[in-house]
Motif scaffolding. Structure first.
Motif, mmCIF file in Angstrom:
data_model
loop_
_atom_site.group_PDB
_atom_site.id
_atom_site.type_symbol
_atom_site.label_atom_id
_atom_site.label_comp_id
_atom_site.label_asym_id
_atom_site.label_seq_id
_atom_site.Cartn_x
_atom_site.Cartn_y
_atom_site.Cartn_z
ATOM 1 N N SER A 1 2.751 19.599 -6.496
ATOM 2 C CA SER A 1 2.764 18.945 -5.189
ATOM 3 C C SER A 1 2.275 17.508 -5.314
ATOM 4 N N ARG A 2 1.244 17.319 -6.119
ATOM 5 C CA ARG A 2 0.725 15.962 -6.313
ATOM 6 C C ARG A 2 1.768 15.091 -7.027
ATOM 7 N N TYR A 3 2.517 15.686 -7.938
ATOM 8 C CA TYR A 3 3.589 14.954 -8.611
ATOM 9 C C TYR A 3 4.589 14.429 -7.574
ATOM 10 N N ARG A 4 4.965 15.277 -6.634
ATOM 11 C CA ARG A 4 5.921 14.850 -5.623
ATOM 12 C C ARG A 4 5.355 13.714 -4.781
ATOM 13 N N GLN A 5 4.077 13.777 -4.449
ATOM 14 C CA GLN A 5 3.462 12.703 -3.684
ATOM 15 C C GLN A 5 3.460 11.398 -4.473
ATOM 16 N N GLU A 6 3.196 11.499 -5.778
ATOM 17 C CA GLU A 6 3.215 10.305 -6.619
ATOM 18 C C GLU A 6 4.618 9.712 -6.688
ATOM 19 N N ARG A 7 5.623 10.547 -6.749
ATOM 20 C CA ARG A 7 7.002 10.044 -6.774
ATOM 21 C C ARG A 7 7.357 9.371 -5.451
ATOM 22 N N LEU A 8 6.906 9.972 -4.353
ATOM 23 C CA LEU A 8 7.154 9.369 -3.046
ATOM 24 C C LEU A 8 6.435 8.031 -2.897
ATOM 25 N N ALA A 9 5.329 7.881 -3.645
ATOM 26 C CA ALA A 9 4.589 6.612 -3.612
ATOM 27 C C ALA A 9 5.231 5.561 -4.500
ATOM 28 N N GLY A 10 6.310 5.904 -5.226
ATOM 29 C CA GLY A 10 7.065 4.920 -5.975
ATOM 30 C C GLY A 10 6.869 4.935 -7.473
ATOM 31 N N ARG A 11 6.113 5.890 -7.997
ATOM 32 C CA ARG A 11 5.904 5.921 -9.439
ATOM 33 C C ARG A 11 7.110 6.529 -10.137
ATOM 34 N N SER A 12 7.268 6.183 -11.411
ATOM 35 C CA SER A 12 8.325 6.767 -12.224
ATOM 36 C C SER A 12 7.973 8.225 -12.510
ATOM 37 N N PRO A 13 8.947 9.054 -12.911
ATOM 38 C CA PRO A 13 8.639 10.465 -13.196
ATOM 39 C C PRO A 13 7.539 10.638 -14.244
ATOM 40 N N PRO B 1 0.827 -1.214 0.000
ATOM 41 C CA PRO B 1 0.000 0.000 0.000
ATOM 42 C C PRO B 1 0.849 1.248 0.000
ATOM 43 N N ALA B 2 0.373 2.272 -0.724
ATOM 44 C CA ALA B 2 1.092 3.542 -0.782
ATOM 45 C C ALA B 2 1.044 4.205 0.561
ATOM 46 N N PRO B 3 2.086 4.947 0.931
ATOM 47 C CA PRO B 3 2.099 5.634 2.219
ATOM 48 C C PRO B 3 1.029 6.695 2.304
ATOM 49 N N HIS B 4 0.521 6.870 3.524
ATOM 50 C CA HIS B 4 -0.501 7.866 3.858
ATOM 51 C C HIS B 4 -1.560 8.037 2.774
ATOM 52 N N GLY B 5 -2.156 6.921 2.395
ATOM 53 C CA GLY B 5 -3.271 7.025 1.450
ATOM 54 C C GLY B 5 -2.836 7.471 0.099
ATOM 55 N N GLY B 6 -1.685 7.064 -0.386
ATOM 56 C CA GLY B 6 -1.173 7.514 -1.676
ATOM 57 C C GLY B 6 -1.932 6.936 -2.821
ATOM 58 N N PRO B 7 -1.405 7.146 -4.021
ATOM 59 C CA PRO B 7 -2.139 6.795 -5.212
ATOM 60 C C PRO B 7 -2.437 5.320 -5.348
ATOM 61 N N ASP B 8 -1.523 4.459 -4.876
ATOM 62 C CA ASP B 8 -1.782 3.042 -5.032
ATOM 63 C C ASP B 8 -3.016 2.602 -4.272
ATOM 64 N N ALA B 9 -3.316 3.348 -3.223
ATOM 65 C CA ALA B 9 -4.503 3.005 -2.444
ATOM 66 C C ALA B 9 -5.777 3.413 -3.129
ATOM 67 N N GLU B 10 -5.673 4.182 -4.195
ATOM 68 C CA GLU B 10 -6.868 4.729 -4.824
ATOM 69 C C GLU B 10 -7.243 4.013 -6.103
ATOM 70 N N GLY B 11 -6.447 3.104 -6.558
ATOM 71 C CA GLY B 11 -6.756 2.445 -7.806
ATOM 72 C C GLY B 11 -6.259 3.222 -8.969
ATOM 73 N N PRO B 12 -6.214 2.647 -10.157
ATOM 74 C CA PRO B 12 -5.733 3.323 -11.357
ATOM 75 C C PRO B 12 -6.622 4.465 -11.743
ATOM 76 N N ALA B 13 -5.989 5.470 -12.324
ATOM 77 C CA ALA B 13 -6.727 6.688 -12.661
ATOM 78 C C ALA B 13 -7.814 6.427 -13.659
ATOM 79 N N ALA B 14 -7.598 5.519 -14.579
ATOM 80 C CA ALA B 14 -8.593 5.314 -15.615
ATOM 81 C C ALA B 14 -9.637 4.288 -15.224
ATOM 82 N N GLY B 15 -9.590 3.793 -14.002
ATOM 83 C CA GLY B 15 -10.507 2.750 -13.594
ATOM 84 C C GLY B 15 -11.807 3.239 -13.059
ATOM 85 N N ASP B 16 -11.916 3.298 -11.714
ATOM 86 C CA ASP B 16 -13.196 3.586 -11.084
ATOM 87 C C ASP B 16 -13.445 5.068 -10.874
#
Length: 855
Positions: free
Chosen positions: A378-390, A13-28
């Motif tokens: 700011s959201r970009y930085r959070q996504e990077r901290l969650a482990g996504r590529s640039p 799971p992504a830290p502090h409710g990060g993007p991985d916890a929310e599912g893919p953007a194009a999904g739900d």
């Protein structure tokens, strides 16, 4: 400077409710997410192409936008409301009495004695220069003490020249005839020389030139010819220290009256007459006040923009902890302003735009554009901290932050769009600024910023101190936000109660204030204001800003631009009735042009009647009130005056009441109507948009209510500062101005917070967990965005224009309170108090199951 470590990939799971916890953007995520996902995928795949297209667009727009200033009008600021009696009076005045319309400028001359030879020469020379413009159609006409004395002298000398034989007699014959008149005492001693010069004149033109010289040479305090003393009382003060020159400009001209030319001409003419050290000269009038206010506001823009950019740059540095993103963010917003100015240039050919259109557009774009860019990066930085590529982080940031940005931008557009329906002339031009500027700065932030992130990656945050660390959670701000969220959880009911109770004194301050539209009190210290105040000090406020009664004469009242016998009797009776109305000090009309009844012989002097009866059969009455024009007592007098006109019937004709007091009353009524119309329209539009997007009924209702709370606090604070502490007038359109901007811009912060709460709930968090996490995740952005917006809009308080000072103070207060207190404390408290009811939506609950556990 230290180099920040690259973010490490994470598993699970992504830290502090990060993007991985929310599912893919194009999904739900719904249709908006899916559309943004496709858009962001194509955008980030071609960042160089997008940046190149923007560069070309900016290069094309730069020279176009540079021509915007020349297409801004100063007459768009009129407070005459179309369709009202004051508008009818204003339109008829322009058509039938153009010399007394809003296009009349007044030159005010003050000196220890305005009757000195040098000042008489100055008035004569100024009239000559104005006459040259009158011949070219740039000036309609002039009147002054000089023109009164000159006309009397010219009429006397012309009659004498004609009696001496005129052009049919020889110079000798004319000289003999004039000498006989001198010996008979027909010619006053002071005019003997001029009379003998007239005998040698070849034509009427030479006689006119001799009359002008004789007028300057004569002592006006003991003028040798009879002139109407009543007329002179309006042109030279009783103490001989103030004189005025009225300059009327044609109605329907392609441009505004040239205030700068008249002012410069008056001053150079004064110097040429050798009187520049002995007298002061000012140019005033309704359009002169507006013109000078606009120029002041325009000159203040440089200071305000410099301070605003400085504040915003410091906030961006603190927010990003890096130099490059601060510079790039400001560059994106600044370059988008160039495109907006070019768009306004095109729009200016179709609608009325003013300098304030540009001023408001620039500050709104600066605040909103920086907010959007901060949220996205700011959201970009959070996504990077969650482990996504640039590349993937840029894409996901565009999707998730893009939805918040889109909703916020639509809310602003709805708010500014509602202004176009207002009947008050100055409001739609402000709306055009927002309607043009916000979509463009939104488009720039949503395209340029992701492309820069995709192209530069983490280098976007270069030249900083650990800019890629978890700035939302680490440090003093993160600890403060966690404490705030915990406090809101434990004391939610008490917080809501305290906020509601605290609103009461601000509401009382706002409701108890009597605002004004007085153009003099609200204008900065300028040449026109100084001139106006000197006029008012000499003749009184009510005489300088009188009430007017204007209308078409009834059949049989006027014939060929003159009153008939029946018309004279009817006008005299109505004049008496108006004068007898309680609160009326004096009345000027076609039977008493200067407040006192003229006899039949005096009324044959038609030159003084054209201000009251026109060639096309219109009548004008000038009513001076006993009380100040913008006072409650003056408003009551105007009401009684309208009753008097109704009781008098239509014997004179259908008459409308206009003038400063009536305009103020009807403007205030239109403002109140516009206020509630705009609040209603924007509230409905925002409610529908957010209800459908967020699938909630209570969230948009609370959002609108908290915006109103911010507005009440801001108006109350502004009234306290300017009226109760500084003792100044408060502009009457402050509430509507604050509402328009805050209904749009103030919604950004709640949208940022609530969309984050919803995303976390979709990822499986409970309402309480999602709310507390969202406060921490977005609180830093919201606080920084509030400082940016307050720094941008609040710098208007640095203006020398009282109107902009109050706008800046009100908006700065509203934004700061909204971002730092209401959205960070009050909104979370209500979210926690209402729990699952926040997301109650009948259609959703009827047709499908909730996406996540709520409550």
């Amino acid at each position: 400077m230290t180099k920040s470590p690259a973010p490490k990939p994470v598993t699970g799971p992504a830290p502090h409710g990060g993007p991985d916890a929310e599912g893919p953007a194009a999904g739900d995520g719904g249709r908006v997410h899916r559309a943004l996902y496709g858009f962001a995928r194509r955008l980030t795949a071609r960042p160089k192409t997008v940046i190149l297209l923007w560069a070309v667009l900016i290069a094309v727009c730069m020279p176009i936008g540079g021509g915007l200033t020349s297409h801004l009008t100063e007459q768009g600021a009129s407070k005459v409301v179309p369709g009202t009696s004051s508008a009818h009076a204003d339109e008829l005045t322009k058509r039938s009495f153009p010399q007394r319309s809003e296009r009349e400028l007044t030159v005010v001359v003050t000196a220890p004695d305005v009757n000195t030879p040098r000042l008489r020469a100055f008035l004569a020379a100024l009239d000559e220069r104005l006459a040259a413009r009158q011949r070219t159609g740039q000036v309609e006409g002039t009147s002054s003490a000089y023109t009164v004395f000159r006309d009397a002298t010219q009429q006397f000398l012309t009659r004498m020249w004609e009696r001496a034989g005129g052009a049919n007699a020889t110079p000798g014959e004319r000289t003999d005839a004039v000498d006989r008149q001198v010996r008979q005492g027909v010619v006053p001693a002071a005019l003997v020389t001029a009379a003998r010069d007239t005998a040698r004149a070849k034509d009427a033109g030479q006689v006119a030139r001799i009359a002008r010289r004789a007028t300057v040479a004569a002592d006006w305090r003991r003028f040798p010819l009879p002139v109407p003393a009543d007329a002179l009382e309006r042109l030279i003060a009783a103490d001989g220290k103030t004189a005025v020159v009225s300059v009327a400009h044609p109605v329907g001209g392609e441009s505004d009256p040239d205030v700068d030319w008249l002012r410069a001409t008056a001053r150079t003419t004064l110097a040429s007459a050798g009187a520049d050290g002995a007298a002061d000269v000012h140019v005033t009038g309704e359009l002169a006040l507006i013109h000078d206010t606009y120029k002041k506001a325009e000159s203040d823009n440089a200071l305000m923009e410099t301070v605003a950019y400085g504040i915003i740059f410091v906030v961006l540095l603190l927010f990003f902890r890096a130099l490059v993103p601060a510079i790039l963010t400001l560059a994106v917003v600044g370059l988008s302003m160039t495109v907006s100015q070019a768009a306004l240039f095109g729009l200016a050919h179709q609608v009325t735009l003013t300098q304030f259109t540009v001023t408001i557009m620039q500050f709104v774009m600066l605040g909103a554009g920086v907010d959007y860019s901060m949220l996205l990066s700011s959201r970009y930085r959070q996504e990077r901290l969650a482990g996504r590529s640039p590349e993937e982080a840029a894409l996901q940031a565009t999707v998730h932050a893009g939805e918040s940005m889109l909703l916020a931008a639509v809310a602003v557009v709805l708010a500014f769009g509602a202004t176009l329906l207002s009947p008050v002339d100055w409001i739609p031009p402000l709306g055009y600024g927002g309607l043009i500027g916000i979509p463009i700065v939104f488009a720039a932030a949503l395209t340029l910023t992701p492309c820069l992130l995709a192209l530069l990656g983490d280098r976007f945050f270069a030249l900083g101190r650990s800019p890629m660390s978890d700035l939302e959670r680490d440090g003093a701000m993160g600890r403060h936000l966690r404490r705030t969220a915990e406090f809101a959880r434990r004391r939610k009911a008490a917080i809501v109660a305290v906020f509601l109770v605290a609103t009461v004194p601000f509401a009382l301050l706002a409701a108890g204030n009597r605002s004004t539209s007085d153009p003099v009190k609200l204008s900065p210290v300028t040449d026109s204001r100084t001139g106006f105040e000197r006029l008012a000090a000499t003749w009184g406020d009510s005489a300088v800003m009188p009430t007017t009664v204007v209308g078409k004469a009834a059949d049989g009242v006027v014939r060929d631009g003159r009153l008939t016998d029946r018309g004279r009797q009817a006008v005299a009776r109505l004049t008496e009735r108006i004068a007898a109305t309680e609160g009326v000090a004096s009345v000027d009309s076609a039977t008493q042009p200067f407040g006192r009844v003229w006899d039949a012989a005096q009324l044959r002097n038609e030159g003084f009647l054209h201000d009251y009866v026109s060639q096309d059969g219109a009548l004008r009455f000038v009513v001076v009130l006993k009380d100040a024009p913008f006072s409650a007592a003056a408003a009551d007098t105007v009401g009684r005056l309208e009753d008097t006109l109704r009781d008098a019937g239509t014997a004179v004709g259908r008459l409308d009441v206009g003038g400063a007091t009536q305009v103020d009353l009807q403007y205030g009524a239109a403002l109140r109507t516009s206020f509630w119309q705009m609040v209603g329209l924007v509230s409905i539009g925002v409610f529908v948009m957010l209800a459908l997007t967020l699938r909630s009924l209570l969230v948009p209702v609370r959002l609108i209510a908290t915006i109103m709370m911010s507005n009440v606090w801001a108006v109350g604070t502004t009234v306290l500062i300017f009226h109760h502490i500084r003792g100044e007038a408060v502009i009457d359109d402050l509430p509507i101005f604050l509402t328009v901007l805050m209904m749009g811009l103030g919604m950004d912060y709640e949208i940022f917070l609530v969309t984050r709460v919803r995303d976390l709930i979709r990822g499986g968090r409970s309402q309480e967990e999602a709310t507390m996490a969202a406060v921490v995740d977005t609180g830093r952005v919201i606080n920084a965005a509030g400082l940016v917006m307050a720094g941008s809009l609040g710098t208007m308080a640095l203006s020398s224009t009282l109107m902009l000072q109050q706008y800046g103070a009100g908006l700065g207060t509203a934004v700061l309170l909204d971002a730092t207190v209401i959205r960070i404390l009050f909104v979370p408290a209500t979210l926690l108090l209402l729990q699952r009811y926040n997301w109650w939506f009948p259609t959703v609950r009827r047709h499908r199951q909730p996406a996540a556990k709520v409550g």
